[in-house]
Design a protein around this motif. Structure first.
Motif, PDB file in Angstrom:
ATOM      1  N   CYS A 264      78.468  59.303 137.731  1.00  0.00           N
ATOM      2  CA  CYS A 264      77.024  58.422 136.793  1.00  0.00           C
ATOM      3  C   CYS A 264      76.775  59.916 137.412  1.00  0.00           C
ATOM      4  O   CYS A 264      76.438  61.003 137.376  1.00  0.00           O
ATOM      5  CB  CYS A 264      76.472  58.182 138.519  1.00  0.00           C
ATOM      6  SG  CYS A 264      76.899  58.475 140.069  1.00  0.00           S
TER       7      CYS A 264
ATOM      8  N   ALA B 122      72.095  61.068 137.250  1.00  0.00           N
ATOM      9  CA  ALA B 122      70.149  61.584 137.778  1.00  0.00           C
ATOM     10  C   ALA B 122      69.468  62.016 136.877  1.00  0.00           C
ATOM     11  O   ALA B 122      70.168  63.720 137.129  1.00  0.00           O
ATOM     12  CB  ALA B 122      70.663  61.391 139.131  1.00  0.00           C
TER      13      ALA B 122
ATOM     14  N   SER C  88      68.736  56.742 135.518  1.00  0.00           N
ATOM     15  CA  SER C  88      69.952  57.394 136.311  1.00  0.00           C
ATOM     16  C   SER C  88      70.887  56.032 135.961  1.00  0.00           C
ATOM     17  O   SER C  88      70.194  55.180 135.931  1.00  0.00           O
ATOM     18  CB  SER C  88      69.501  58.023 137.279  1.00  0.00           C
ATOM     19  OG  SER C  88      70.679  57.741 138.169  1.00  0.00           O
TER      20      SER C  88
ATOM     21  N   TYR D 261      72.944  55.331 138.773  1.00  0.00           N
ATOM     22  CA  TYR D 261      72.946  55.379 139.628  1.00  0.00           C
ATOM     23  C   TYR D 261      72.795  53.758 140.009  1.00  0.00           C
ATOM     24  O   TYR D 261      71.985  53.080 139.859  1.00  0.00           O
ATOM     25  CB  TYR D 261      72.253  56.027 140.767  1.00  0.00           C
ATOM     26  CG  TYR D 261      72.217  57.566 140.680  1.00  0.00           C
ATOM     27  CD1 TYR D 261      73.123  58.498 140.142  1.00  0.00           C
ATOM     28  CD2 TYR D 261      71.656  58.730 141.985  1.00  0.00           C
ATOM     29  CE1 TYR D 261      74.011  59.608 140.552  1.00  0.00           C
ATOM     30  CE2 TYR D 261      71.742  59.918 142.047  1.00  0.00           C
ATOM     31  CZ  TYR D 261      72.941  60.497 141.368  1.00  0.00           C
ATOM     32  OH  TYR D 261      73.315  61.334 141.095  1.00  0.00           O
ATOM     33  N   SER D 262      73.262  53.930 141.521  1.00  0.00           N
ATOM     34  CA  SER D 262      73.720  52.190 141.817  1.00  0.00           C
ATOM     35  C   SER D 262      71.696  52.082 141.850  1.00  0.00           C
ATOM     36  O   SER D 262      71.007  52.895 142.758  1.00  0.00           O
ATOM     37  CB  SER D 262      73.666  52.063 143.081  1.00  0.00           C
ATOM     38  OG  SER D 262      73.236  51.020 144.065  1.00  0.00           O
TER      39      SER D 262
ATOM     40  N   TRP E  60      70.567  52.292 145.782  1.00  0.00           N
ATOM     41  CA  TRP E  60      70.406  53.810 146.425  1.00  0.00           C
ATOM     42  C   TRP E  60      68.846  54.286 145.492  1.00  0.00           C
ATOM     43  O   TRP E  60      68.685  54.904 146.635  1.00  0.00           O
ATOM     44  CB  TRP E  60      71.765  54.379 145.497  1.00  0.00           C
ATOM     45  CG  TRP E  60      70.527  56.307 146.064  1.00  0.00           C
ATOM     46  CD1 TRP E  60      71.429  56.748 144.652  1.00  0.00           C
ATOM     47  CD2 TRP E  60      70.679  57.053 147.512  1.00  0.00           C
ATOM     48  NE1 TRP E  60      71.088  57.992 145.752  1.00  0.00           N
ATOM     49  CE2 TRP E  60      71.100  58.041 146.616  1.00  0.00           C
ATOM     50  CE3 TRP E  60      71.185  56.464 148.277  1.00  0.00           C
ATOM     51  CZ2 TRP E  60      70.649  58.956 147.881  1.00  0.00           C
ATOM     52  CZ3 TRP E  60      71.244  56.978 149.453  1.00  0.00           C
ATOM     53  CH2 TRP E  60      71.043  58.759 149.702  1.00  0.00           C
ATOM     54  N   LEU E  61      68.672  53.926 144.226  1.00  0.00           N
ATOM     55  CA  LEU E  61      67.603  54.581 143.801  1.00  0.00           C
ATOM     56  C   LEU E  61      66.718  53.874 144.624  1.00  0.00           C
ATOM     57  O   LEU E  61      65.404  55.146 145.106  1.00  0.00           O
ATOM     58  CB  LEU E  61      67.327  54.535 142.891  1.00  0.00           C
ATOM     59  CG  LEU E  61      68.529  54.661 141.806  1.00  0.00           C
ATOM     60  CD1 LEU E  61      68.251  54.400 139.727  1.00  0.00           C
ATOM     61  CD2 LEU E  61      68.207  56.626 141.683  1.00  0.00           C
TER      62      LEU E  61
ATOM     63  N   TYR F 268      66.305  56.045 148.515  1.00  0.00           N
ATOM     64  CA  TYR F 268      66.292  57.396 147.904  1.00  0.00           C
ATOM     65  C   TYR F 268      64.255  57.578 148.012  1.00  0.00           C
ATOM     66  O   TYR F 268      64.126  58.434 148.517  1.00  0.00           O
ATOM     67  CB  TYR F 268      66.622  57.953 146.648  1.00  0.00           C
ATOM     68  CG  TYR F 268      66.268  59.415 146.411  1.00  0.00           C
ATOM     69  CD1 TYR F 268      67.585  59.928 146.966  1.00  0.00           C
ATOM     70  CD2 TYR F 268      65.607  59.600 145.460  1.00  0.00           C
ATOM     71  CE1 TYR F 268      67.368  61.245 146.427  1.00  0.00           C
ATOM     72  CE2 TYR F 268      65.439  61.562 145.648  1.00  0.00           C
ATOM     73  CZ  TYR F 268      66.320  61.768 145.923  1.00  0.00           C
ATOM     74  OH  TYR F 268      65.671  63.447 145.833  1.00  0.00           O
TER      75      TYR F 268
ATOM     76  N   ALA G 160      74.195  59.263 150.675  1.00  0.00           N
ATOM     77  CA  ALA G 160      75.074  59.030 149.607  1.00  0.00           C
ATOM     78  C   ALA G 160      75.990  58.778 149.273  1.00  0.00           C
ATOM     79  O   ALA G 160      76.495  58.287 148.120  1.00  0.00           O
ATOM     80  CB  ALA G 160      74.421  60.487 148.997  1.00  0.00           C
TER      81      ALA G 160
ATOM     82  N   ILE H 296      78.490  58.533 146.002  1.00  0.00           N
ATOM     83  CA  ILE H 296      77.631  60.151 145.756  1.00  0.00           C
ATOM     84  C   ILE H 296      78.222  61.219 146.317  1.00  0.00           C
ATOM     85  O   ILE H 296      77.753  61.416 147.616  1.00  0.00           O
ATOM     86  CB  ILE H 296      76.215  60.388 145.553  1.00  0.00           C
ATOM     87  CG1 ILE H 296      75.953  58.909 144.159  1.00  0.00           C
ATOM     88  CG2 ILE H 296      75.731  61.508 144.704  1.00  0.00           C
ATOM     89  CD1 ILE H 296      74.623  58.603 144.423  1.00  0.00           C
TER      90      ILE H 296
ATOM     91  N   SER I 297      82.384  60.943 142.970  1.00  0.00           N
ATOM     92  CA  SER I 297      82.556  60.304 143.787  1.00  0.00           C
ATOM     93  C   SER I 297      83.672  61.567 144.765  1.00  0.00           C
ATOM     94  O   SER I 297      84.348  60.812 146.246  1.00  0.00           O
ATOM     95  CB  SER I 297      83.811  58.564 144.559  1.00  0.00           C
ATOM     96  OG  SER I 297      84.582  59.471 142.984  1.00  0.00           O
TER      97      SER I 297
END
Length: 242
Positions: free
Chosen positions: A44, A46, A59, A61-62, A65-66, A69, A113, A118, A141
């Motif tokens: 992924c 970002a 991004s 990203y999940s 998660w964003l 974050y 993460a 990540i 990962s």
């Protein structure tokens, strides 16, 4: 092999420049980036645009998660962001780094993460207008990432500079950004301020005391993490809050 990956990475930066340059809309760019990142062997990406008053992300990203974050204000403790801001060079990183020198806060950040896949990656920071910073991270990962040779700094920075310029050109909609919650009174006073009204006039127009207007505008400025009222009104306008 690592040599093959190195060639892929160098070619990948050039391809990123080509793809970005050719993208006529932000939708085309968003569709192209995940495929390119996957071809390079990463999971992924970002892109973070970091400004003093706010940071926002483009991004894949999940989303969970964003949200976490930004809700946790992790830009202030993210070790990758800190390294980027101090080195301004492309670099590799992994969550299993020098544990003895990490704070409990940073260890928790890396652990969370990792829960979202990540664990390692490459980050390329660049200096943008008004001394702000942007950075592109290609994340994996895998627990660690090692390259046999140094990253081609010029190719990496050129690719991210093209990406930044294209996102600015399209005024691209962020995938995620901090959320600001203003009260009705804060919004109203900011709106009048954005219209050029001084606090004394706002007090008269809204039948408030000068102290009350000052109170609401000061609190709005703090919510927006702005140093001055003019910055707060500009930011609120840009974010569509007023």
């Amino acid at each position: 092999t690592m040599d093959t990956r190195r060639m892929d990475l160098k070619t990948g930066f050039q391809r990123l420049t080509d793809v970005t340059s050719a993208a006529r809309t932000q939708e085309v760019l968003r569709e192209a980036l995940p495929d390119l990142v996957e071809e390079l062997g990463f999971d992924c990406y970002a892109y973070l645009y970091i400004q003093p008053s706010r940071t926002y992300a483009y991004s894949n990203y999940s989303p969970e998660w964003l949200r976490h974050y930004f809700d946790s204000d992790y830009t202030t403790i993210d070790p990758v962001v800190k390294t980027a801001s101090t080195t301004l060079r492309a670099f590799t990183w992994c969550s299993g780094g020098s544990r003895h020198s990490e704070t409990k806060e940073v260890r928790r950040f890396y652990s969370e993460a990792a829960d979202f896949g990540i664990r390692s990656g490459i980050s390329i920071p660049i200096r943008t207008a008004c001394r702000h910073m942007s950075m592109l991270t290609l994340a994996s990962s895998k627990p660690s990432l090692t390259l046999d040779k140094d990253i081609d700094q010029i190719a990496a920075v050129t690719a991210v500079a093209f990406l930044h310029a294209k996102l600015e050109e399209h005024n691209a909609t962020p995938t995620a950004q901090p959320t600001f919650e203003l009260t009705a009174k804060q919004t109203l006073c900011l709106k009048w301020s954005a219209e050029g009204k001084p606090m004394k006039s706002i007090a008269t127009l809204e039948n408030m005391s000068f102290a009350t207007v000052n109170f609401h505008l000061n609190n709005a400025r703090k919510v927006l993490d702005a140093g001055r009222l003019a910055q707060a009104t500009a930011l609120a306008t840009k974010l569509g809050l007023i």
